[in-house]
Design an enzyme around this catalytic site. Structure first.
Site, short mmCIF file in Angstrom:
data_model
loop_
_atom_site.label_atom_id
_atom_site.label_comp_id
_atom_site.label_asym_id
_atom_site.label_seq_id
_atom_site.Cartn_x
_atom_site.Cartn_y
_atom_site.Cartn_z
N LYS A 22 -47.86 1.40 -42.04
CA LYS A 22 -48.42 1.38 -40.69
C LYS A 22 -48.76 -0.04 -40.27
O LYS A 22 -48.43 -0.48 -39.17
CB LYS A 22 -49.68 2.23 -40.65
CG LYS A 22 -50.51 2.06 -39.39
CD LYS A 22 -51.93 2.59 -39.53
CE LYS A 22 -52.80 1.65 -40.31
NZ LYS A 22 -54.25 1.99 -40.24
N ARG A 27 -47.42 -4.47 -36.59
CA ARG A 27 -47.35 -5.93 -36.43
C ARG A 27 -45.93 -6.37 -36.09
O ARG A 27 -45.71 -7.21 -35.22
CB ARG A 27 -47.80 -6.62 -37.73
CG ARG A 27 -49.31 -6.63 -37.95
CD ARG A 27 -49.58 -7.05 -39.38
NE ARG A 27 -50.97 -7.29 -39.71
CZ ARG A 27 -51.88 -6.35 -39.97
NH1 ARG A 27 -51.56 -5.08 -39.86
NH2 ARG A 27 -53.11 -6.68 -40.32
N ASP A 49 -49.73 6.47 -34.72
CA ASP A 49 -50.15 5.09 -34.46
C ASP A 49 -48.98 4.22 -33.99
O ASP A 49 -49.15 3.33 -33.14
CB ASP A 49 -50.77 4.46 -35.72
CG ASP A 49 -52.23 4.87 -35.92
OD1 ASP A 49 -52.71 5.77 -35.18
OD2 ASP A 49 -52.89 4.30 -36.80
N ASN A 93 -55.97 6.37 -31.24
CA ASN A 93 -57.04 5.82 -32.09
C ASN A 93 -56.42 4.81 -33.06
O ASN A 93 -56.83 4.72 -34.21
CB ASN A 93 -57.74 6.96 -32.84
CG ASN A 93 -59.02 6.49 -33.51
OD1 ASN A 93 -59.51 5.38 -33.25
ND2 ASN A 93 -59.56 7.31 -34.39
N SER A 169 -64.51 -5.86 -38.94
CA SER A 169 -63.09 -5.53 -39.05
C SER A 169 -62.25 -6.80 -39.12
O SER A 169 -62.47 -7.73 -38.35
CB SER A 169 -62.64 -4.70 -37.85
OG SER A 169 -61.25 -4.52 -37.87
N SER A 170 -61.29 -6.81 -40.04
CA SER A 170 -60.35 -7.93 -40.11
C SER A 170 -59.35 -7.89 -38.97
O SER A 170 -58.66 -8.86 -38.69
CB SER A 170 -59.60 -7.89 -41.44
OG SER A 170 -58.71 -6.78 -41.46
N ASP A 313 -59.07 1.53 -47.19
CA ASP A 313 -58.35 2.78 -46.90
C ASP A 313 -58.05 3.53 -48.20
O ASP A 313 -58.34 4.73 -48.31
CB ASP A 313 -57.04 2.49 -46.16
CG ASP A 313 -57.27 1.93 -44.76
OD1 ASP A 313 -58.44 1.80 -44.35
OD2 ASP A 313 -56.28 1.63 -44.07
N GLU A 341 -61.91 6.06 -38.38
CA GLU A 341 -61.53 7.28 -37.66
C GLU A 341 -62.73 8.20 -37.42
O GLU A 341 -62.79 8.95 -36.46
CB GLU A 341 -60.44 8.02 -38.44
CG GLU A 341 -59.04 7.48 -38.23
CD GLU A 341 -58.77 6.16 -38.89
OE1 GLU A 341 -59.71 5.42 -39.25
OE2 GLU A 341 -57.58 5.83 -39.03
N HIS A 385 -57.04 11.46 -40.79
CA HIS A 385 -55.88 11.67 -41.68
C HIS A 385 -56.22 11.46 -43.14
O HIS A 385 -55.77 12.21 -44.01
CB HIS A 385 -54.75 10.73 -41.24
CG HIS A 385 -55.14 9.28 -41.15
ND1 HIS A 385 -54.35 8.27 -41.60
CD2 HIS A 385 -56.27 8.67 -40.68
CE1 HIS A 385 -54.94 7.10 -41.39
NE2 HIS A 385 -56.10 7.32 -40.83
N ARG A 386 -57.01 10.43 -43.44
CA ARG A 386 -57.25 10.13 -44.87
C ARG A 386 -58.15 11.17 -45.53
O ARG A 386 -58.05 11.40 -46.73
CB ARG A 386 -57.82 8.72 -45.05
CG ARG A 386 -56.86 7.66 -44.59
CD ARG A 386 -57.05 6.28 -45.15
NE ARG A 386 -56.24 5.38 -44.35
CZ ARG A 386 -54.91 5.25 -44.46
NH1 ARG A 386 -54.25 5.92 -45.38
NH2 ARG A 386 -54.24 4.43 -43.67
N LYS A 411 -51.45 10.78 -37.86
CA LYS A 411 -51.81 9.39 -37.48
C LYS A 411 -50.97 8.38 -38.27
O LYS A 411 -50.51 7.38 -37.71
CB LYS A 411 -53.30 9.14 -37.71
CG LYS A 411 -53.76 7.78 -37.19
CD LYS A 411 -55.28 7.62 -37.29
CE LYS A 411 -55.77 6.41 -36.51
NZ LYS A 411 -55.58 5.13 -37.18
O1 LIG Z 1 -54.94 -4.75 -40.14
C1 LIG Z 1 -54.64 -3.62 -40.53
O2 LIG Z 1 -53.46 -3.22 -40.53
C2 LIG Z 1 -55.71 -2.73 -41.01
C3 LIG Z 1 -56.92 -3.25 -41.41
C4 LIG Z 1 -58.01 -2.43 -41.98
O3 LIG Z 1 -59.03 -2.31 -41.01
P1 LIG Z 1 -60.39 -3.21 -41.03
O4 LIG Z 1 -60.02 -4.62 -41.04
O5 LIG Z 1 -61.07 -2.77 -39.78
O6 LIG Z 1 -61.14 -2.80 -42.27
C5 LIG Z 1 -57.53 -1.03 -42.36
O7 LIG Z 1 -58.63 -0.19 -42.60
C6 LIG Z 1 -56.65 -0.44 -41.29
O8 LIG Z 1 -56.22 0.85 -41.62
C7 LIG Z 1 -55.42 -1.28 -41.09
C1 LIG Z 2 -58.78 2.64 -40.48
C2 LIG Z 2 -57.55 3.10 -40.24
O1 LIG Z 2 -56.86 2.94 -39.10
P1 LIG Z 2 -56.92 1.88 -37.89
O2 LIG Z 2 -55.66 1.09 -38.00
O3 LIG Z 2 -56.95 2.71 -36.66
O4 LIG Z 2 -58.13 1.02 -38.05
C3 LIG Z 2 -56.83 3.87 -41.29
O5 LIG Z 2 -55.62 4.09 -41.14
O6 LIG Z 2 -57.44 4.28 -42.30
#
Ligand SMILES: O=C(O)C1=C[C@@H](OP(=O)(O)O)[C@@H](O)[C@H](O)C1
Ligand SMILES: C=C(OP(=O)(O)O)C(=O)O
Length: 425
Positions: A22, A27, A49, A93, A169-170, A313, A341, A385-386, A411
């Site tokens: 995903k 990206r 997604d 979402n 969040s990253s 995750d 989520e 989903h998780r 998702k």
């Molecule tokens: O950059 C990404 O692809 C993601 C970063 C993570 O989120 P956070 O940075 O909010 O923890 C992860 O939980 C999400 O499912 C996907």
């Molecule tokens: C946190 C998740 O998704 P999102 O990319 O919407 O942040 C996830 O997939 O567990």
């Protein structure tokens, strides 16, 4: 409400070919759309997604053709010039769609509105919007400060120096990094506070480099991005298998016995969630590592005490593995489970207790002591989903369980329960 009854699984065996990641799929689609020229994306994930990202790109005037399985996309990049969409961009979402699009659309010319599902309106985005506003971006909240939905008048950002809060969040830093080459001038980014989920930044930097943009950084504390750049299209790019999705099959083989070969990720993966397999080795799983695949077998499982900040995750899967390990398991430094989520700390604690585990839910950790007796219950999945996928591990451990609303796996992994059935005995 739909329910899925899972009968006890005695053994797992076979090969799982993972769907595309995903994180990489969204990206790659966005950067291919921004580039000028055509990029063919292979092993694209087909899930909600990704469909939200594709829907947004369509409204932005990007032409994408998909094969029948929707796993190969030919993206005709628009060279950073989007059409003003005729309606708000609905991003469900999907954090990996909403956050990067916010920053990119603030960078390019046009007028945009970004909306999502009700839960998206509860997931904070203030740290990203603050940074974009400091840089001169015209981004406004249409309902509540710090939360989606957003209105954006793009094309106002010239670059400059900015701090971004990395503690929630990253994806906010990911978004800013992906947009920064499109600003007219150079950008210097400093991380404020700690940076959570750090390995996702490696995915971002890797994908940007594939599309011709290099970022300098000093120990993930400061980042320098040159402005006025264009992403370069790629003839062909292959999406690695999803390492978070792999976690369920690593866990299944470790719990049930038998052997599962997991194709699509391995020692060479760019995704931090491959680290889950290393944690499972500490738990007791037997794993053979290859560059792009894993072979997993059962071991004596024992509880561990880990900092899971880098693998938020996949760490959810550890919470259900804990039900079958000897002794307690602690998963720490995961405050941001609360803003995903659903409030995942609350939800996991609640559902693990229903199964019979003794659980301590802390502000940023969870401790799980396995049940002496398993209850045959229906697991609420909170549109997450998780939760649906990781509680399937109860059946893998030989105990019956019911999963409410199993389609929430759409998702990121619509075929999850079929793939699990295909390796179950
Ligand atoms: O950059 C990404 O692809 C993601 C970063 C993570 O989120 P956070 O940075 O909010 O923890 C992860 O939980 C999400 O499912 C996907
Ligand atoms: C946190 C998740 O998704 P999102 O990319 O919407 O942040 C996830 O997939 O567990």
């Amino acid at each position: 409400m739909e329910q899925l009854r899972l009968e006890p699984i005695t053994k797992v065996n076979g090969t799982v070919t993972l769907p595309g990641s995903k994180s990489l799929s969204n990206r790659i689609l966005l950067l291919a759309a921004l580039a000028s020229g055509t990029t063919v994306v292979e092993n694209l994930l087909d899930s909600d997604d990704i469909r939200h990202m594709l829907g947004a790109l369509k409204l932005l005037g990007v032409h994408v053709t998909l094969n029948d399985e929707r796993t190969v996309a030919t993206v005709n990049g628009v060279g950073g010039v989007f059409k003003t969409p005729s309606e708000p961009l609905f991003l469900g979402n999907a954090g990996t769609a909403y956050r990067p699009l916010t920053a990119v659309l603030a960078a390019v010319t046009g007028e945009y509105e970004l909306v999502g599902e009700p839960r998206m309106e509860e997931r904070p985005i203030g740290h990203l919007v603050d940074a974009l506003q400091v840089l001169g971006g015209d981004v406004t909240y249409t309902k509540h400060k710090d939360y989606p939905p957003l209105k954006i008048m793009g094309g106002q950002i010239k670059g400059g120096s900015v701090e971004i809060d990395g503690s929630i969040s990253s994806q906010f830093l990911t978004a800013l990094l992906m947009a920064a080459p499109l600003f007219s001038g150079d950008t210097n980014i400093t991380i404020k506070g700690t940076l959570v989920s750090k390995p996702y930044i490696d995915i971002t930097l890797d994908v940007m480099a594939r599309f011709g943009v290099n970022v300098e950084h000093s120990n993930y504390a400061t980042f320098k991005v040159k402005g006025g750049q264009q992403y370069q299209s790629l003839d062909r790019i292959m999406v690695e298998g999803d390492a978070s999705s792999a976690s369920y099959f690593v866990a299944a083989a470790a719990i049930a016995g038998g052997e599962i070969e997991i194709k699509g990720v391995g020692a060479k993966s760019v995704q931090g969630d491959i680290g889950f397999a290393k944690v499972m080795e500490q738990v007791g799983a037997k794993i053979d590592w290859y560059d792009e695949r894993l072979v997993v077998r059962k071991g004596e499982l024992k509880g561990v005490d880990i900092d899971a900040n880098a693998i938020p995750d996949a760490a959810m899967t550890l919470a259900t593995v804990a039900l079958f390990a000897k002794g307690p398991t602690a998963i720490r430094n995961i405050y941001n489970w609360r803003v995903k989520e659903t409030d995942r700390l609350y939800a996991m604690a609640t559902e693990l207790r229903k199964v019979g585990a003794d659980v301590v839910e802390g502000h940023d950790f969870i401790e799980i002591t396995p049940p002496e007796h398993f209850n045959d219950v229906a697991i609420d999945t909170y549109d997450d989903h998780r939760i649906a996928m990781c509680f399937a591990m109860v059946a893998v451990g030989g105990k019956p369980i019911t999963i409410n609303d199993p389609k929430c796996t759409y998702k990121t992994f619509p075929t999850f329960f079929n793939v699990l059935a295909s390796v179950s005995e």
